[in-house]
Design an enzyme around this catalytic site. Structure first.
Site, PDB file in Angstrom:
ATOM      1  N   HIS A  75       0.785  -1.153   0.076  1.00 17.58           N
ATOM      2  CA  HIS A  75      -0.135  -0.152   0.134  1.00 17.58           C
ATOM      3  C   HIS A  75       0.817   1.419   0.117  1.00 17.58           C
ATOM      4  CE1 HIS A  75      -3.999  -1.759   1.626  1.00 17.58           C
ATOM      5  NE2 HIS A  75      -3.568  -2.467   0.591  1.00 17.58           N
ATOM      6  N   TYR A 204      -9.097   5.686   7.621  1.00 15.42           N
ATOM      7  CA  TYR A 204      -9.327   6.199   8.841  1.00 15.42           C
ATOM      8  C   TYR A 204     -10.338   7.256   8.933  1.00 15.42           C
ATOM      9  CZ  TYR A 204      -4.731   3.635  10.063  1.00 15.42           C
ATOM     10  OH  TYR A 204      -3.850   2.627  10.238  1.00 15.42           O
ATOM     11  N   PRO A 295      -3.297   0.815  18.632  1.00 10.00           N
ATOM     12  CA  PRO A 295      -3.211   0.424  17.268  1.00 10.00           C
ATOM     13  C   PRO A 295      -3.371   1.405  16.152  1.00 10.00           C
ATOM     14  CG  PRO A 295      -5.192  -0.386  18.122  1.00 10.00           C
ATOM     15  CD  PRO A 295      -4.632   0.129  19.157  1.00 10.00           C
ATOM     16  N   LYS A 299       1.739   0.314  14.868  1.00  9.11           N
ATOM     17  CA  LYS A 299       3.206   0.170  15.391  1.00  9.11           C
ATOM     18  C   LYS A 299       3.691  -0.966  16.167  1.00  9.11           C
ATOM     19  CE  LYS A 299       4.713   3.540  13.277  1.00  9.11           C
ATOM     20  NZ  LYS A 299       4.392   2.966  11.705  1.00  9.11           N
ATOM     21  N   TYR A 387       4.283   6.729   9.456  1.00  9.96           N
ATOM     22  CA  TYR A 387       3.309   5.479   9.231  1.00  9.96           C
ATOM     23  C   TYR A 387       4.212   4.302   8.501  1.00  9.96           C
ATOM     24  CZ  TYR A 387      -0.877   3.023   8.279  1.00  9.96           C
ATOM     25  OH  TYR A 387      -1.941   2.083   8.378  1.00  9.96           O
TER      26      TYR A 387
END
Ligand SMILES: Cc1cc2nc3c(=O)[nH]c(=O)nc-3n(C[C@H](O)[C@H](O)[C@H](O)COP(=O)(O)OP(=O)(O)OC[C@H]3O[C@@H](n4cnc5c(N)ncnc54)[C@H](O)[C@@H]3O)c2cc1C
Length: 403
Positions: A75, A204, A295, A299, A387
């Site tokens: 991704h 998100y 979460p 990580k 990220y």
């Protein structure tokens, strides 16, 4: 009672313990892995699913990435959804080509177990460690465990405490660690769905009713989460209620959640936690045994992989070159990365969730931060580089610069 001797005793066959075992065997260092639960249980435990570039690189270096290469979903971005609109964060473009790979923790664990068994290296399931002794002296540390209905003792030069948040390792040094901790006034209700995801990348979403995440584990399995109360019981959540809440929080801007059979559902509390130092004589804590993150930043598993990469290199320096220098700095080098991930995970969490105690002012601050992230290349880059994961060297370099 049998007594056995090894160079490294690894407690726990989660991602941290199994990857450490693999890296050590590649370096020619003996290790015994002891796991409290059964192989079936460990391989079925649904948890994380987003691998940083650095984690993928380490799995490659460890020679356990064949299936990951075939089945992992690369991704290059994520979506942020709020104010009724979806915004794409092109992480790959913002980070000079770095990306994440969606591949379930269960699959990472299965691959590592298969590799260890193929090498015929010791990995004992149903072998809970009860006690660790003499880890702070010059002689070997002693570890007591139960296996096959008998008590056993394992002597080791080094003990790697990879036994997760509820393990025996951190408990053993409880009087010597400092704890930093934050609990959040919400939890995640997660469902696994037998059906293709409706999105190509993770979404998100911040919504007045609370956070939600649209994620996936494979082209045919979706993973979705809803913010719920910390003490929420699954009994309060019928399938109809779960889907209607997901539609309310995710649908819009041309997107609709697609429903499918739910194969697993559970509630996970959210916590930030650090215990330091991560070294106590010859006992080294790694992964969830030393730190937990909510979460939202994806990580937890990646930090576990980073810790054991540093530990494996340091153990190779000791056992192959007689150099203890890298072991001396193990804790500080890991903690530099851990605190960066702690901040990022807290930042993502507070920006995207509705705190039930939050006033209107707090809600506007979070929305303002989100609008800034999607409109400023600098802010989007800050999100993206955290990220996809900072290269190991960067956090080590920061630690060196700090003196
Ligand atoms: C329910 C849940 C959901 C999660 N979801 C996500 C997510 O979506 N995204 C994300 O990034 N992270 C997630 N995480 C975090 C991530 O899964 C962990 O960070 C990761 O598993 C850490 O790996 P570890 O090897 O350090 O610990 P663990 O995976 O916890 O492994 C520790 C192992 O040690 C064993 N053990 C414990 N005590 C003993 C003993 N006394 N003797 C022998 N063995 C022992 C345990 O049985 C276990 O197998 C989740 C965690 C949980 C608990």
């Amino acid at each position: 009672m049998g007594v056995e001797r090894t160079q490294v005793a690894i407690i726990g066959a989660g991602p941290a313990g199994l990857l450490l075992g693999r890296l050590l065997s590649r370096a020619g260092i003996d290790a015994v892995i002891l796991e409290a639960r059964s192989r079936e249980y460990v391989e079925a435990r649904i948890r994380a699913g987003v691998l940083e570039q650095g984690t993928v690189d380490v799995l490659h270096a460890a020679g356990v990435a064949d299936r990951l290469d075939r089945e992992g979903l690369r991704h290059g971005g994520i979506y942020l959804s709020f104010d009724g609109a979806r915004h794409h964060i092109p992480m790959e473009e913002l980070t000079g080509g770095r990306s994440v790979t969606v591949y379930g923790q269960t699959e990472v664990v299965k691959d590592l177990i298969a590799a260890r068994l193929a090498e015929e290296k010791p990995l004992r399931f149903d072998a809970p460690v009860a006690r660790i002794e003499d880890f702070d002296g010059d002689g070997p540390a002693r570890l007591h465990y139960r296996h096959d209905e008998a008590e056993h003792e394992l002597h080791a030069d080094v003990i790697a405490g990879c036994d997760g948040f509820h393990g025996v390792s951190r408990e053993t040094v409880a009087a010597q660690v400092r704890i930093w901790e934050r609990t959040y006034p919400f939890a995640w209700l997660g469902i696994l769905v037998d059906g293709a995801p409706a999105t190509d990348e993770l979404i998100y979403a911040r919504h007045p009713a609370g956070f939600s995440l649209y994620s996936m584990r494979s082209p045919t399995v979706s993973r979705l989460y809803l913010q719920v109360a910390p003490d929420e019981s699954m009994e309060n959540w019928s399938e109809d209620r779960i889907w209607s809440e997901l539609h309310a929080r995710q649908d819009g801007d041309g997107f609709t959640v697609n429903e499918g059979p739910i194969t697993e559902a559970s509630v996970t509390p959210m916590r930030s936690f650090v215990a330091a130092p991560m070294r106590h004589g010859n006992l080294f804590l790694a992964g969830d045994a030393a730190h937990i993150v909510p979460p939202t930043g994806a990580k937890g598993l990646n930090l576990a992989a980073a810790d054991v990469t540093v530990l494996a290199q340091a153990l190779a320096a000791r056992f192959r070159e007689g150099d203890d220098g890298p072991l001396e700095t193990y804790s500080d080098r890991c903690l530099a990365r851990v605190w960066r991930a702690q901040h990022f995970s807290w930042w993502m969490t507070t920006m995207l969730h509705r705190d039930p105690a939050e006033d209107a002012y707090g809600a506007e601050l979070a929305l303002s931060q989100l609008r800034y992230v999607v409109s400023s290349r600098a802010q989007a880059t800050a999100l993206a580089e955290n990220y996809v994961g900072l290269p190991l060297e960067r956090t080590v370099a920061a630690e060196v610069a700090r003196g």
